[in-house]
Each structure stands twice: as C-alpha cells, then as structure tokens.
Design a protein around this motif. Structure first.
Motif, PDB file in Angstrom:
ATOM      1  N   LEU A   1      43.187  13.660  21.077  1.00 43.70           N
ATOM      2  CA  LEU A   1      43.489  12.856  22.129  1.00 43.70           C
ATOM      3  C   LEU A   1      44.582  11.856  22.000  1.00 43.70           C
ATOM      4  CD1 LEU A   1      39.655  12.061  23.179  1.00 43.70           C
ATOM      5  CD2 LEU A   1      41.150  13.822  24.039  1.00 43.70           C
TER       6      LEU A   1
ATOM      7  N   ILE B   1      44.649  24.579  27.184  1.00 43.81           N
ATOM      8  CA  ILE B   1      44.119  23.301  27.581  1.00 43.81           C
ATOM      9  C   ILE B   1      44.892  23.202  29.108  1.00 43.81           C
ATOM     10  CG2 ILE B   1      44.308  20.695  27.573  1.00 43.81           C
ATOM     11  CD1 ILE B   1      44.900  21.032  24.344  1.00 43.81           C
TER      12      ILE B   1
ATOM     13  N   TYR C   1      45.469  20.011  18.061  1.00 40.55           N
ATOM     14  CA  TYR C   1      45.531  18.859  19.116  1.00 40.55           C
ATOM     15  C   TYR C   1      44.633  17.790  19.221  1.00 40.55           C
ATOM     16  CZ  TYR C   1      48.618  21.871  21.855  1.00 40.55           C
ATOM     17  OH  TYR C   1      49.885  22.448  22.385  1.00 40.55           O
TER      18      TYR C   1
ATOM     19  N   TYR D   1      35.275  16.160  26.060  1.00 42.48           N
ATOM     20  CA  TYR D   1      36.340  15.686  26.881  1.00 42.48           C
ATOM     21  C   TYR D   1      35.712  16.122  28.215  1.00 42.48           C
ATOM     22  CZ  TYR D   1      40.638  13.979  28.824  1.00 42.48           C
ATOM     23  OH  TYR D   1      41.408  13.288  29.747  1.00 42.48           O
TER      24      TYR D   1
ATOM     25  N   ILE E   1      36.049  21.121  26.363  1.00 41.02           N
ATOM     26  CA  ILE E   1      36.882  20.831  25.159  1.00 41.02           C
ATOM     27  C   ILE E   1      35.976  19.806  24.374  1.00 41.02           C
ATOM     28  CG2 ILE E   1      38.744  19.238  24.377  1.00 41.02           C
ATOM     29  CD1 ILE E   1      40.154  20.354  26.825  1.00 41.02           C
ATOM     30  N   GLU E   2      35.787  20.103  23.367  1.00 36.99           N
ATOM     31  CA  GLU E   2      34.986  19.420  22.169  1.00 36.99           C
ATOM     32  C   GLU E   2      35.561  18.586  21.213  1.00 36.99           C
ATOM     33  OE1 GLU E   2      32.041  22.346  20.384  1.00 36.99           O
ATOM     34  OE2 GLU E   2      31.242  20.731  19.204  1.00 36.99           O
ATOM     35  N   ILE E   3      35.283  17.595  21.147  1.00 38.49           N
ATOM     36  CA  ILE E   3      35.791  16.513  20.013  1.00 38.49           C
ATOM     37  C   ILE E   3      35.000  16.768  18.797  1.00 38.49           C
ATOM     38  CG2 ILE E   3      36.047  14.003  19.655  1.00 38.49           C
ATOM     39  CD1 ILE E   3      37.055  14.781  22.452  1.00 38.49           C
ATOM     40  N   VAL E   4      35.896  17.070  17.698  1.00 35.09           N
ATOM     41  CA  VAL E   4      35.556  17.503  16.508  1.00 35.09           C
ATOM     42  C   VAL E   4      34.643  16.316  15.887  1.00 35.09           C
ATOM     43  CG1 VAL E   4      36.284  18.517  14.369  1.00 35.09           C
ATOM     44  CG2 VAL E   4      37.389  19.347  16.325  1.00 35.09           C
ATOM     45  N   ASN E   5      35.290  14.997  16.168  1.00 35.36           N
ATOM     46  CA  ASN E   5      34.689  14.151  15.150  1.00 35.36           C
ATOM     47  C   ASN E   5      34.350  12.884  16.497  1.00 35.36           C
ATOM     48  OD1 ASN E   5      37.417  13.581  16.088  1.00 35.36           O
ATOM     49  ND2 ASN E   5      37.889  12.272  14.280  1.00 35.36           N
TER      50      ASN E   5
ATOM     51  N   LYS F   1      41.750  11.671  34.512  1.00 32.15           N
ATOM     52  CA  LYS F   1      42.131  13.227  33.959  1.00 32.15           C
ATOM     53  C   LYS F   1      41.078  13.699  33.639  1.00 32.15           C
ATOM     54  CE  LYS F   1      46.560  12.546  34.043  1.00 32.15           C
ATOM     55  NZ  LYS F   1      47.553  13.393  33.280  1.00 32.15           N
TER      56      LYS F   1
ATOM     57  N   GLU G   1      44.907  20.351  31.678  1.00 34.33           N
ATOM     58  CA  GLU G   1      44.703  19.122  32.137  1.00 34.33           C
ATOM     59  C   GLU G   1      44.894  18.669  33.647  1.00 34.33           C
ATOM     60  OE1 GLU G   1      45.775  15.954  28.947  1.00 34.33           O
ATOM     61  OE2 GLU G   1      46.207  14.702  30.675  1.00 34.33           O
TER      62      GLU G   1
ATOM     63  N   GLY H   1      51.958  10.608  31.784  1.00 33.27           N
ATOM     64  CA  GLY H   1      51.687  11.403  30.534  1.00 33.27           C
ATOM     65  C   GLY H   1      50.424  12.155  30.612  1.00 33.27           C
ATOM     66  N   ARG H   2      50.070  12.886  29.434  1.00 34.76           N
ATOM     67  CA  ARG H   2      48.875  13.544  29.296  1.00 34.76           C
ATOM     68  C   ARG H   2      48.241  12.824  28.339  1.00 34.76           C
ATOM     69  NH1 ARG H   2      50.880  17.359  26.747  1.00 34.76           N
ATOM     70  NH2 ARG H   2      53.001  16.101  26.957  1.00 34.76           N
ATOM     71  N   GLU H   3      46.502  12.888  28.587  1.00 37.66           N
ATOM     72  CA  GLU H   3      45.991  12.712  27.599  1.00 37.66           C
ATOM     73  C   GLU H   3      45.852  13.236  26.278  1.00 37.66           C
ATOM     74  OE1 GLU H   3      42.400  10.912  29.400  1.00 37.66           O
ATOM     75  OE2 GLU H   3      43.564   9.772  30.639  1.00 37.66           O
ATOM     76  N   LEU H   4      45.797  14.697  26.447  1.00 42.16           N
ATOM     77  CA  LEU H   4      45.573  15.450  25.453  1.00 42.16           C
ATOM     78  C   LEU H   4      46.929  16.136  24.981  1.00 42.16           C
ATOM     79  CD1 LEU H   4      42.547  17.479  27.124  1.00 42.16           C
ATOM     80  CD2 LEU H   4      42.714  16.448  25.031  1.00 42.16           C
TER      81      LEU H   4
ATOM     82  N   ILE I   1      40.350  17.396  18.657  1.00 37.22           N
ATOM     83  CA  ILE I   1      39.800  18.359  19.568  1.00 37.22           C
ATOM     84  C   ILE I   1      39.610  19.858  19.057  1.00 37.22           C
ATOM     85  CG2 ILE I   1      40.335  17.322  21.705  1.00 37.22           C
ATOM     86  CD1 ILE I   1      42.022  19.543  22.360  1.00 37.22           C
TER      87      ILE I   1
ATOM     88  N   TYR J   1      39.305  24.414  28.702  1.00 34.76           N
ATOM     89  CA  TYR J   1      40.186  25.490  28.316  1.00 34.76           C
ATOM     90  C   TYR J   1      40.244  26.370  29.480  1.00 34.76           C
ATOM     91  CZ  TYR J   1      40.035  23.562  23.512  1.00 34.76           C
ATOM     92  OH  TYR J   1      39.980  22.664  22.381  1.00 34.76           O
TER      93      TYR J   1
END
Lengths: 669, 334
Positions: free
Chosen positions: B162, A472, B160, A429, A416-420, A463, A474, B125-128, B155, A467
């Motif tokens: 964080l 997702i 979606y 992530y 999972i890539e962070i866009v910013n 956590k 998790e 809870g979830r983080e994403l 992300i 993908y």
C-alpha cells in the motif's frame, strides 16, 4: 541521539558556549535539536549518522555551523614488538568486506569499570560489562566506529577468518540465543567455531571477561546492505548493526582502533603489538566531484560568489583539485560519506549559507493545468449525492475475516491480504466499500440511540481492489447505504435514488437482475446492469446478517463500479427541446392480485400508450385485503407535434382498461 | 376626485390592520364596499364630469375598488381559516434534511483549486503500488535503512504494497507529461503505525512536483507561500530547515509561522512560533534520470504535505482519527 554537553565540550575550543544559539543554528542548518538540562537531544539525519552520530562528529558539525573551533583528540600510541611465538593469522573469504584491521594487545589487567566510565555508558544507555568491553563502547560513542574484541587465548588455532556463513550454520550469541544463518550472512570464525556475527554481535566462544589477558581487537567496515539484511532477517538490531547500516568511514574506523589501543595501554597496562592486521578491498580511486557554480544559482536564484564557495569548501575540509572560476573539481573529505554527487555539495553549500537567504520568486513558466477525469467525476457525484440528502463517510480501506465470510457470495475474486496488518480487523484491503458503511450505520445507531427517526443515508467514494487472475485489479467505487426501519420504503428509496442518479448521467438502459442464491444472508441480491453490462450490486442483507453488525433495522445497499460509468457516461449534457403543446393527465387505479408485479403492469401500459405517454408514476399502492391490492398510476400524455384532444385520451384509456380486463381480468377501482 | 379615491384607499389599508374578527370585517365591507359605502357615494358624482375625464376617473375608480375588495377577501380568507384551525406562528419550522460532503473532500476541492491556479495538473494515482514505484525509483534501495523512514503495509503479492506516500507516482507522471510540467498527486496513503491522536495508519497526502528550467527552491518558497496564505487565509512566513529524504537533495523541512499566534509563540506551536508543515527539496538527479529527464537541462522540486495535518490546524481538530471514524457527530459539524 543524546549528547552530554560536557562530552561535546572536550572537542570544542571555547570556554564560553551559548548552547541555546548552537541549538537554534543546528535546527536550521543541520539537525532537529533540543537543549535539555546538561545534554542535547539531536535527531541525526540518516545520511549523516556515519559522520555526526558520535560525540566527535557532532562537535565537528557544531564547529562547521558556528564560529567555535574544533579541537581533535591528541594521543600517542606506544607499540611494541611481539615477543611471544603465538601469532595470529587473518584470512578474508568474503566479498562483503570493505576494510578490516585488527591488533593484538597482550598482558592486560582487566577489571570492572571505574565510575566515570560507568556513568558515561549509563547516560548513553549501554550496560557496563567490564573495563575492556566498556572501553570499546566508549570509543564507539565517541568516534562512531564499532569495535569488536576477542579473547585471544580462546581463539582456536589463532586463526581469524572473515567469511560468508554456510547455509544452515548456527551462531550462539553472548546472550545465549541461537541463530540459524544463511550464505548471505558474514561471520568471524576461527578454524572451528563462529566467534561473532560480523558487525552485529559477538559470540560466546571468545568472550572477553575479567580473566582475559590477551585480546585481538577488530575494527572493520562491513557492507552496509549486508548488515541491514542480516539484522532484519534475524530481528537482531544492535548499536553496532545500527551504525554499520548507516555506514562507517574507514577513517573513523582507523581512528577508533588507535584510540582504543591507546586507552587500553593507558588504563589497563596492555602492550599493543606493533604489527597491524589490515585488509582493504581494492582501493577505490578517490571520488572527484565536479561543481558548476551556476548550478548554485539554478537551485536557489541566489548569487553566490566564488570566494564564498571556496571558504565554505575549505571549512568542510574539501580538497580543490581544479578551479577555473566557473566550475571546480573537488575531493570531499573521506569521513563525509554523504558527499558523493554534485547535488550533495550544492546542498552542503546552501545549508551553510542558510536557507533563510533564499527569496521567493513567483513561478514564471506557464503550465496549462489539467485535472484527472476521475477526480472531477468524484466531485460531480459528491455534489449530486449531497443534494439528494446523502452524507459522505470516509472509512478505513480494510475489512476482516468475518466480513469475508459474511459476504462470501459476492466475492468471486481473491481478496488482497495485508501481510502485516495493524490488527486483525484490518486484515484485507477492501474489495467492496459498503461493508464499512454497514459498520458506520451500526456506529451511528449507537451514538444516536435517542433519535426518534433513525434514518441514515451514507455514501463513500474510494478505491477497491482484488486479485483477478493473480493480478491486482484496482477500481474506483461508489457505495450507497440507506438504513431505516421499513424494508419496503428502504428498497423503494434506493431504487428511486439510483433512478435519479442514472437519469442525471443520461443512462437509460439499466436493469436490476435478481440473482438466485441459496443462503439466508440476503433478502435479495441483484446485479445492476447498464447497457447490459454488470456495473454493480443492489442488495439487502437479512435481519440475521445485520445482527452480526449490531444493526437492528433494515439496510439496503448499492455499490457501483465507477470506472465503467466514467468511461461511458461522464459527458457534458446536451440541450433537449422543450415541448410547447399542452399535456393531458389521467389517474387510473387497477385492482390486481397481491403477487402481481408492478413492472408487468408498467410494461403493458407503456406498450399500449407508446410515444404519447410522457410520464408514468405510481402515486398510491393500497392493500385491499390479503388477496388484492390497488395500484394507482398517474399518466401524463403529450403529443410532441400537436395539441392532444381529450377524446383521443379517453379512447386510449378505454382501450387500456379493456386490455387489462381481457388479458388479466383486472378491474378498475 | 383622484385625491378622494387615494384617501379612501389609504383609509381602507389602515383599517385593514385593525380588523380582528368577522364583525369588524363586515363593518369594513359596509363602510367601503357597501351599497351606501364610501365608494358608492363617490360613483354617483361621475356624471358631473366631461366624457374623457370620466373615462380616466372610471378606470382609477375600478382600480381602487379592486384593491379594497382584495383586502376584504384576503382578510376574510385569513379569518375563516384561523377560525377552523389555530395557526401557531411560534411553531418551529419543519426540519429539512441536508446531505453533506465530508470535510476532507471539501478541503481537497479548495486545495485543488489553489494548485490549479498555480498551473499544477491534478492527479490521483493508485493505492496499491509496487516496491519499485514506492521505493527503488525514488532512490530508496532494498536493504537500506532509509526504507525504515516509512513503515509499510505489505500485501500477499510479492513486491507490492500500500503506497506509503504519493511520491510513488513521481516518476510515472514525469514520464507521462515530460518537462516542463507541474503536478500534484492527492490521495490516501498508508503507514504501519500505532495510532493515536496524531498518528494514523491511513491518511491523505498532497505530493507536488515541478520540473522545468527554473523550478528551484526560490520558486518553491513562493509556491508554499501562495498556497498556505490562500489555504489559511492569513499572512504566512515560510521557513526552510535542513533535512534528509533519499529522493531529494537538498532536502528540507518546511515550517510556517504559527497560524494562531503568527510567530509569537503559543500552545499550538509549543512556544516556537512555527509549525512543521511539509517536507520538500530539489528532486534527486537519480529520480529525474529514472523519468528519462535530461538532468543537465532540467531540474525540479518536490514536496509532500499531510492533508489531515493542515485541516486539523485550520479547524482546530484535536484528533486525527476523527476523519475516518464515520462518526456523524464529527462529519455533521462541517
């Protein structure tokens, strides 16, 4: 936002004001405020910016929470008939416009701004351009509505069109920046060119300069969502867009236009033309709010009487439409856009009464508290691992490109890539936790470079996500890392640890399934199988790979999927019978070729001894030469039903030795 | 007779401490246990007593003899071992390694306990989470400046992100439990922020929610008071100030009297006497409606507390970045 005290005073009907007290009251009832030398620093809340984010508005708020009377602007506008033939035509071709009004002012003698105006703008951090432009900004700061002025003589065909932009159309701003627009954006144009990006910034073509004689001044209310979207998309945030995003009331918009015209007339001898160009989206019916007085009690356990409510509503300039003592129908003032629901009025009344008057009452309603199973499991694991001499680490939930490359063999799924990301080292992530623990080992190796025995045992529970078929996934994960400078010891330690962990969870059926791999990054990678289901990894990076993380001693890693463990093994323990009959033990040392696997021997011993073998331990491994090693087993026997005799065990041991001799030609030492 | 035996035992015990070497030890043996020793000479007098007394005395005699013999043997053992290797009592103890639970986890445990005692369910809870959970359901519509209150990590999956706050689970758990209910959600949240001593891109948040027939600001004030007084183990005053959050109305900033100076003013509270500690308010009816709650019957409050912030105050920790630094010099302090 900062407000000069002398500007606020213009709107307050009191010669002596205790500003320290004002700030204290504002802090509790309105906004976080600080008294500085000659000015107030006030953090206007976003929902109140439309009414209080200007000098007049804040003065009104001060008057509302104190006993100082508000003193409004007083001016009179002289309007004249339009003598010239040139008339302006206004066309509205967008739905994103709530209100639009404009006026022509002719025969202006524009000039540079006087000192008082320059000082004013300087304080409010706006550049001075010329008297006309500066006056429009002066009015914006004072009243809160942004105005836009066009040089009337530069408007083509004397047409002002407010419309949606065409896809791909471009706009050149005052600062000569070019922006490409789309249909979502609103523009002000003449019949040829875009004159302004509505609510955000003016353009070059109808720019007002010192030679400007005649102007068309616009005061409008654009859709706040629309302005927000355009301004973020183009990354163009201006004083004007900031205000429109937070909404501008039609009432302020009207006042600003009139006040500006008055100032131009007074300061620059302009002639304000009588006809006003007005457009208003179909008039909404005034919003009425039904306020049930018992809700004030429900929200606060405070008894607020009807009379006090009425006096607060009056101070707020609310119109009471209906009043039957237990509930009221109220029309809020039209410059308070934040008051739309019953709860908005409740907040307004409570804050003006003062939150300090609310007394604590203990919770009366019983709720039987439950705790999430995962959280309980984490606590169990933390305790167990701390008992086993591991230290809990918390790391950032991110990894970088290099990590992805280094461990590509483990990544079967898309990360999972962070866009910013904050930085490139926090780009993904984490799909595993252990990578960060490696970094933790490296960090602490450098902090503790003076340590004689650098042994680190870390764990982290957290956590992870990746993908799986574009969805997702998790999961909760446990990572364990041991680092010391002896590969074999390291490996045996983690295996022993996992054994203890699994035993405590009551897991009997587990295996380490060594994976074939064709790279030099790992000494080995094993899958951990529990009840034949893949539950995690056990792996050891090579010296080469560790060097990339600045680690110069061996590291062994395990990571376990906790979702699987919780669902299957997080149970209360059951008592097991303590056997009363005595145990008999024997040590046996077998000499085997150096490559002979210990677990082969173990399997055979268990096979032969069967049930009565209660415990098998390896107490010594001794390398005789480079061909042979000796392994010493400590065997504990017990029969659960009767006392074992020595002779039985002697016979069993003889069989065992004979078996090893016959099958593998293994000698006793 | 018994008295004499007691005296002999006492004498033996006294002289035991004066045995310095093997020669002393031998003298001890001869004096008490030898053929002509004190005990032997006493035993010769047994025959003078009647049978039943003799039996009783005999038992006591054997007990004393055994005691003295044990004294002799233990000193002998000690002297012989000491002769072989010098036993240095001043040597430092062996270092016993200790595992550790991170300060954050330890404090979460305490916090969970306090809220649990107050009847709150505990959730993770979830983080994403989706944009809808993090914003829309909480009355923070798209293209609205209130979104700017949270700097978000997005992300590479559309809509979606964080989670920027544990409030993202308000609607989810309200739907799950149905009112009346109280719960906290405790976990990591993420903000796209430049980091410094007081700002982190990753930290923990405690979200509290209570929906019921009397979950109001008055109860909230007492929940805060109970929580903070328990957590800081001090008398604490709670102060509400007006604020704005899209998902609460009224919205509040919550201050507590300074944990150091108790409201007098010090460097920690910047002379104000109070510390900003939480955000809170009555849950906005829009949010309750998203959770299908009858807003004419139930109402509720919600609050958010930054975990690192209260831990820093409690333990006097100067830099929030230490928590995720993986630095044992920090971790091993707690």
């Amino acid at each position: 936002m900062r407000f000069r005290i002398k500007d606020l005073k213009e709107f307050l009907d009191s010669s002596k004001i205790n500003w320290l007290k004002i700030v204290e009251t504002l802090n509790k009832k309105s906004f976080e405020s600080y008294l500085k030398k000659e000015y107030l620093e006030v953090e206007i809340l976003p929902n109140r910016f439309s009414d209080s984010g200007n000098i007049r508005g804040l003065a009104k708020e001060i008057s509302l929470v104190s006993d100082i009377r508000f003193k409004d602007l007083k001016f009179k506008l002289h309007k004249v008939k339009n003598q010239s033939k040139e008339k302006l035509k206004l066309e509205i071709k967008t739905k994103e416009l709530e209100y639009y009004s404009g006026r022509l002012i002719l025969d202006i003698e524009n000039k540079p701004s006087p000192k008082w105006l320059k000082d004013f703008l300087n304080f409010y951090k706006i550049n001075s351009i010329n008297f006309l432009v500066d006056l429009s900004n002066y009015v914006m700061i004072k009243i809160g509505a942004p105005l836009h002025i066009f040089d009337f003589d530069k408007i083509n065909d004397k047409k002002i069109i407010v419309r949606d932009a065409k896809e791909g159309e471009s706009f050149v701003s005052l600062k000569n920046n070019k922006f490409v627009l789309s249909q979502d954006d609103i523009v002000i144009s003449d019949n040829q060119r875009i004159l302004a990006l509505a609510g955000i910034q003016g353009g070059k073509y109808a720019e007002v300069d010192l030679k400007t004689k005649n102007i068309f001044v616009e005061s409008a209310v654009f859709n706040n969502f629309n302005i927000y979207r355009t301004s973020r998309k183009l990354n163009l945030i201006t004083d004007s867009s900031y205000r429109f995003e937070r909404r501008v009331s039609i009432k302020n918009s009207q006042l600003a236009l009139d006040y500006f015209c008055y100032l131009v007339e007074k300061e620059l001898k302009g002639k304000v033309i009588f006809d006003e160009y007005i457009y208003q989206q179909e008039k909404k019916k005034p919003e009425f709010i039904n306020l049930r007085l018992n809700n004030l009690f429900n929200y606060t356990s405070l008894n607020v009487n009807h009379k006090d409510v009425l006096s607060i509503l009056k101070k707020l300039n609310c119109r009471i439409i209906k009043d039957n003592k237990t509930s009221l129908v109220i029309q809020p003032p039209n410059d308070r856009l934040d008051l739309a629901l019953e709860v908005d009025l409740i907040e307004e009344i409570i804050r003006l009464i003062g939150y300090d008057s609310i007394n604590p009452t203990y919770p009366l309603q019983f709720n039987y508290p439950k705790e999430d199973f995962y959280l309980l499991f984490y606590d169990y694991l933390r305790n167990l691992l701390a008992q086993l001499n591991f230290t809990e680490i918390l790391s950032y939930s991110f990894i970088d490109d290099n990590d992805i490359v280094n461990f590509k063999n483990l990544f079967k799924f898309k990360p999972i890539e962070i866009v910013n990301p904050n930085s490139n080292i926090y780009k993904f992530y984490r799909p595993f936790i252990f990578i960060n623990l490696l970094k933790g080992v490296a960090k602490n190796l450098s902090f503790y470079n003076w340590l004689e025995n650098k042994e680190f045992k870390f764990f982290e529970i957290g956590k992870i996500a990746f993908y799986e078929k574009n969805e997702i996934n998790e999961l909760s994960s446990l990572a364990l890392v041991i680092s010391l400078d002896n590969i074999e010891k390291n490996y045996l330690k983690i295996k022993g640890l996992l054994k203890t962990l699994f035993e405590d969870l009551g897991i009997e059926n587990y295996q380490f399934n060594v994976l074939e791999h064709k790279n030099y990054e790992f000494e080995f990678i094993s899958e951990i199988l529990i009840d034949n289901k893949k539950t995690g990894y056990l792996l050891m990076p090579t010296y080469n790979l560790l060097k990339k993380y600045n680690i110069e001693q061996s590291v062994v890693i395990a990571e376990l999927n906790l979702n699987f463990l919780i669902n299957n093994f997080f149970k209360e323990k059951r008592f097991k019978t303590i056997f009363q009959f005595p145990a008999i033990f024997r040590d046996v040392s077998l000499v085997v070729p150096i490559y002979f696997r210990t677990n082969e021997l173990e399997k055979e011993i268990r096979n032969i001894c069967r049930d009565i073998l209660e415990r098998l331990e390896i107490i010594d491994i001794y390398y005789i030469n480079d061909q042979e090693k000796s392994i010493t087993f400590h065997l504990v026997f017990r029969n659960k039903k009767k006392t074992l005799r020595d002779e039985e065990i002697n016979e069993l041991m003889d069989n065992l030795i004979k078996f090893f001799k016959d099958k593998f030609n293994i000698k006793l030492r | 007779m018994k008295e004499q035996l007691d005296n002999i035992l006492k004498e033996a015990q006294d002289s035991y401490y004066h045995i310095k070497n093997l020669k002393d030890l031998e003298n001890f043996r001869i004096k008490f246990l030898g053929r002509n020793g004190l005990l032997a000479s006493l035993s010769s007098k047994f025959k003078d007593f009647p049978l039943e007394v003799r039996k009783e005395i005999g038992q006591y005699f054997n007990f004393v003899k055994e005691e003295i013999n044990n004294l002799y043997l233990s000193k002998k053992e000690f002297l012989i071992t000491q002769k072989k290797i010098f036993f240095d009592l001043s040597h430092p103890g062996e270092k016993i390694e200790k595992g550790r639970i991170h300060l954050i986890s330890k404090e979460i445990l305490k916090i969970k306990k306090i809220f649990s005692n107050l009847g709150f369910n505990i959730e993770e809870g979830r983080e994403l989470v989706s944009e809808k959970e993090n914003f829309d359901l909480l009355n923070i519509p798209p293209n609205h400046p209130s979104r700017d209150l949270w700097d978000t990590f997005w992300i590479n999956k559309k809509e979606y992100l964080l989670r920027t706050h544990t409030s993202a689970h308000q609607v989810e758990y309200l739907l799950k439990y149905k009112p009346p209910v109280k719960f906290i959600v405790i976990g990591k949240v993420y903000r796209h922020e430049a980091t410094d001593q007081r700002h982190e891109m990753q930290f923990h948040q405690i979200e509290g929610v209570s929906v019921g027939l009397q979950s109001n600001l008055s109860e909230l004030k007492s929940v805060f008071q109970i929580f903070f007084e328990n957590y800081f183990n001090k008398k604490i005053e709670i102060v509400f100030r007006n604020s704005y959050f899209p998902f609460t109305e009224p919205s509040l900033e919550v201050d507590i009297s300074c944990v150091i100076c108790k409201g007098k003013g010090c460097s920690l509270c910047k002379k104000s006497g109070y510390l900003e500690i939480a955000g809170a308010g009555m849950i906005h009816p829009y949010v309750l409606q998203q959770a299908k709650i009858n807003i004419n019957k139930y109402y509720g409050y919600a609050f958010g507390i930054g975990l690192e912030r209260i831990i820093m105050l409690k333990f006097n920790i100067p830099d929030v970045r230490l928590f995720h630094s993986m630095d044992l010099r920090f971790i091993n302090q707690f």
